[in-house]
Scaffold this motif. Structure first.
Motif, mmCIF file in Angstrom:
data_model
loop_
_atom_site.group_PDB
_atom_site.id
_atom_site.type_symbol
_atom_site.label_atom_id
_atom_site.label_comp_id
_atom_site.label_asym_id
_atom_site.label_seq_id
_atom_site.Cartn_x
_atom_site.Cartn_y
_atom_site.Cartn_z
ATOM 1 N N TYR A 1 16.427 58.714 22.633
ATOM 2 C CA TYR A 1 16.667 59.135 23.985
ATOM 3 C C TYR A 1 17.313 58.268 25.053
ATOM 4 N N ILE A 2 17.034 56.914 24.794
ATOM 5 C CA ILE A 2 17.437 55.810 25.542
ATOM 6 C C ILE A 2 19.181 55.405 25.153
ATOM 7 N N LYS A 3 19.275 55.303 23.978
ATOM 8 C CA LYS A 3 20.871 55.072 23.698
ATOM 9 C C LYS A 3 21.743 56.052 24.435
ATOM 10 N N PRO A 4 21.868 57.215 24.683
ATOM 11 C CA PRO A 4 22.764 58.270 25.058
ATOM 12 C C PRO A 4 22.659 57.814 26.614
ATOM 13 N N LEU A 5 21.429 57.699 27.214
ATOM 14 C CA LEU A 5 21.507 57.425 28.692
ATOM 15 C C LEU A 5 22.357 56.083 28.992
ATOM 16 N N VAL A 6 22.071 55.063 28.277
ATOM 17 C CA VAL A 6 22.674 53.915 28.531
ATOM 18 C C VAL A 6 24.246 54.085 28.145
ATOM 19 N N ASP A 7 24.523 54.658 27.312
ATOM 20 C CA ASP A 7 25.953 54.674 26.979
ATOM 21 C C ASP A 7 26.713 55.441 28.112
ATOM 22 N N ALA A 8 26.103 56.651 28.648
ATOM 23 C CA ALA A 8 26.433 57.271 29.905
ATOM 24 C C ALA A 8 26.564 56.553 30.894
ATOM 25 N N ILE A 9 25.604 55.784 31.215
ATOM 26 C CA ILE A 9 25.705 54.667 32.475
ATOM 27 C C ILE A 9 26.929 53.704 32.586
ATOM 28 N N LEU A 10 26.909 53.205 31.171
ATOM 29 C CA LEU A 10 27.838 52.293 30.795
ATOM 30 C C LEU A 10 29.361 52.798 31.108
ATOM 31 N N ASP A 11 29.532 54.034 30.648
ATOM 32 C CA ASP A 11 30.726 54.929 30.717
ATOM 33 C C ASP A 11 31.142 55.032 32.172
ATOM 34 N N LEU A 12 30.009 55.171 32.769
ATOM 35 C CA LEU A 12 30.415 55.514 34.347
ATOM 36 C C LEU A 12 30.949 54.257 35.007
ATOM 37 N N VAL A 13 30.247 53.325 34.711
ATOM 38 C CA VAL A 13 30.534 51.925 35.186
ATOM 39 C C VAL A 13 32.122 51.457 34.955
ATOM 40 N N LYS A 14 32.366 51.688 33.536
ATOM 41 C CA LYS A 14 33.793 51.410 33.241
ATOM 42 C C LYS A 14 34.867 52.190 34.064
ATOM 43 N N LYS A 15 34.397 53.648 34.057
ATOM 44 C CA LYS A 15 35.338 54.605 34.705
ATOM 45 C C LYS A 15 35.445 54.236 36.425
ATOM 46 N N SER A 16 34.477 53.698 37.030
ATOM 47 C CA SER A 16 34.426 53.297 38.423
ATOM 48 C C SER A 16 35.480 52.023 38.667
ATOM 49 N N SER A 17 35.103 51.026 37.518
ATOM 50 C CA SER A 17 35.826 50.032 37.654
ATOM 51 C C SER A 17 37.431 50.330 37.533
ATOM 52 N N LYS A 18 37.668 50.994 36.594
ATOM 53 C CA LYS A 18 39.144 51.503 36.438
ATOM 54 C C LYS A 18 39.830 52.043 37.528
ATOM 55 N N ALA A 19 39.114 53.049 38.291
ATOM 56 C CA ALA A 19 39.443 53.658 39.364
ATOM 57 C C ALA A 19 39.681 52.694 40.402
ATOM 58 N N LYS A 20 38.926 51.869 40.712
ATOM 59 C CA LYS A 20 38.938 50.743 41.664
ATOM 60 C C LYS A 20 40.340 49.783 41.325
#
Length: 124
Positions: free
Chosen positions: A7-26
């Motif tokens: 249960y934890i791995k998909p949650l961590v992957d989703a959070i890391l994906d959001l961080v990557k998207k936000s840094s790419k948008a910036k």
């Protein structure tokens, strides 16, 4: 109650994906800002070509492929080709404060020479 790793791995992957998207948008926003600054620089009378090249390279490295990047690249090439066509004396140079103040000073007037009076001798 133990938390399972499944249960934890998909949650961590989703959070890391959001961080990557936000840094790419910036990064994309910063690259778009650099391109607009490059175009503004090219529209000046004496553009700094090195700064413009660096800003265009930043945009290309960020993966920003837009009409503005292509326009800035074309404008830079035109500026470079026009500089090659101009004679060296025709290139615009920025004037310094010293040269501007020297141009505004009135020329010093030389004193007029004093006319010599000719004395005629009377013949009596």
């Amino acid at each position: 109650m133990a938390i399972e790793a499944g249960y934890i791995k998909p949650l961590v992957d989703a959070i890391l994906d959001l961080v990557k998207k936000s840094s790419k948008a910036k990064l994309q926003r910063d690259a778009a800002k650099a391109v607009s600054e490059a175009i503004r620089e090219l529209l000046q009378a004496d553009p700094n070509e090195n700064a413009v090249e660096a800003k265009i390279a930043i945009a290309k490295a960020a993966g920003l492929i837009s009409h503005d990047v292509l326009l800035a690249g074309e404008m830079l090439e035109k500026v470079k080709s026009n500089k090659k066509k101009l004679p060296s004396k025709a290139s615009t140079k920025k004037t310094t404060a010293k040269s501007v103040s020297a141009k505004k000073e009135p020329a010093k007037k030389l004193p007029k020479p004093v006319a010599k009076k000719v004395v005629k001798k009377s013949g009596k």
